[in-house]
Design an enzyme around this catalytic site. Sequence first.
Site, PDB file in Angstrom:
ATOM      1  N   GLU A  63      41.915  35.368  40.787  1.00 26.81           N
ATOM      2  CA  GLU A  63      42.344  34.038  40.329  1.00 26.81           C
ATOM      3  C   GLU A  63      41.089  33.176  40.367  1.00 26.81           C
ATOM      4  OE1 GLU A  63      43.057  30.576  40.387  1.00 26.81           O
ATOM      5  OE2 GLU A  63      44.812  30.566  41.737  1.00 26.81           O
ATOM      6  N   CYS A 101      42.140  24.323  40.915  1.00 24.85           N
ATOM      7  CA  CYS A 101      41.863  25.066  39.674  1.00 24.85           C
ATOM      8  C   CYS A 101      42.814  24.679  38.548  1.00 24.85           C
ATOM      9  CB  CYS A 101      41.899  26.552  39.946  1.00 24.85           C
ATOM     10  SG  CYS A 101      43.429  27.052  40.699  1.00 24.85           S
TER      11      CYS A 101
END
Length: 491
Positions: free
Chosen positions: A250, A284
């Site tokens: 990720e 993010c």
Amino acid sequence: MRDQPFSELTRTTGTFVFAGQHEHRVVVSPVDGEHLQWVPWGKQASVRQAIAECQKGLRVKKSIRQRAEMLQRIAEQLILNRQELARIINAENGKPIEEAVSEVDYAIGFFRFYGEHVSVLSDRRLRAQPRGHEWTIRYRPAGIAGLIVPWNFPLAMLAKKLSAAIAGGTPCVLKPAEQTPLTSLALMHLLEKAAVPNAWVRWVLGDANMVGKLLCRHSAVRYISFTGSTRVGRILLQQTTERCKRLTLELGGNAPLIVCADANLERVVEHVMLNKFRCAGQTCVCINRIYAHRSIVAELSARLVAQVTTAGLVVPCGDWESKDSPRMGPLINRAGYAKVARHIEDAVAGGGRLVLGGVPLQTPGQDFGCFFPPTIVVDVDENALCTREETFGPFLPIISFEKDRQALSWANRTEFGLAAYVFSSSEARARKLISRLQFGHVGLNSATGPTPEAPFGGIKQSGFGREGGRDGLFEFVESQVIARDRHIPMS
Ligand code: ADP
């Protein structure tokens, strides 16, 4: 100082914390540089020993029901220690307490959700009997897992991975970020209270390169789950090729927000406020660039400026503990601060108009107290640096567009593909845009981030694999298929 834990929960001893020879490092508050606590800093032998302990864990089997109960017990421990965990996150990460509390709640959600859904990992048999055989599918631990997490959500990023690992009965060696190891130490003590088997988890800390290399190269570690930068993701990819390890990555994002001419601007502002300034813009899924239709840019920017100002977010620094303390924490360090400053300067140099905030006159001289005011620049050039790199800070560039397809092409013109957001009051228009957006997570009239109940992850250079939802459970297990010929009698 070395013997004084920051909290009763951050003791550096305990079943799940590596033992053996080590040095010490101090954890420093990003708010004011206060020395919070010393933590062990392991060497290669510490990591090897942690892996060896977890190898024993592979032999400890727990039924689906036992794992479900274990996950619920962990969730209960987190609930009982909610405030203390938030206090630890606040101290080492710098995010305000109320944000830290919501991170704890988010983490609890993963243990709860997987506690309720671990039964999807039960053995299953195919109804049909292809080839005249009986087919059974089993989900077994993938081998030892290495979990590597960043500093922006010291608890939640770990909870995502650990909950799925425990659901799968997969032992894991976990490495927190060097900036925020205390929260993970606290979690270790809560796992102990929740009676997680002794050899299922080991906490290690040490030189990130060294730990990463050992986890990638050790034959017993079969799977690495990583959240962090694309740079480190690529290193892990290279280091695991030789042994064909499974990876979940990720990585970075560069989230666009497309605001169509027919969007409800009040709701846009509401969602931007919830999304953009969490963790001072260091997540993010934070909106990195706004593409707004030319006809609404002026109104949108005026509304955003007013809302940010009312929220009190513009107070860049000051007494953290005082009543008027800022609602936004500092950036994690000087490097983060310099990047945000660079993106703002580039946007303005390219013709952008600063309407709020800006680069403070004095740059911080040390890695703490890196407060940055929320900054908005309008009329940013579509090729500005912030459209290509993830800013990771409280800077909102607004870029005008004329046609939807222009916004779409600019939104997709990035190597990243994690999160994107679209606001429009036309169902058909939004559907069309969404079907062409190259992002793993899309908010429609919303800028909400992931939730434990749904899979989350990126495409392109934002990585691969999914966390959360039922999909996330399958990352930590391997299926084994048993095809049995029933015609052959067995005793
Ligand atoms: P950031 O730049 O946001 O700190 P990183 O990707 O550098 O993001 O860090 C995320 C996590 O990866 C942290 O736990 C860090 O210690 C770890 N890390 C950094 N470098 C490496 C590496 N070479 N191998 C494995 N893990 C690493």
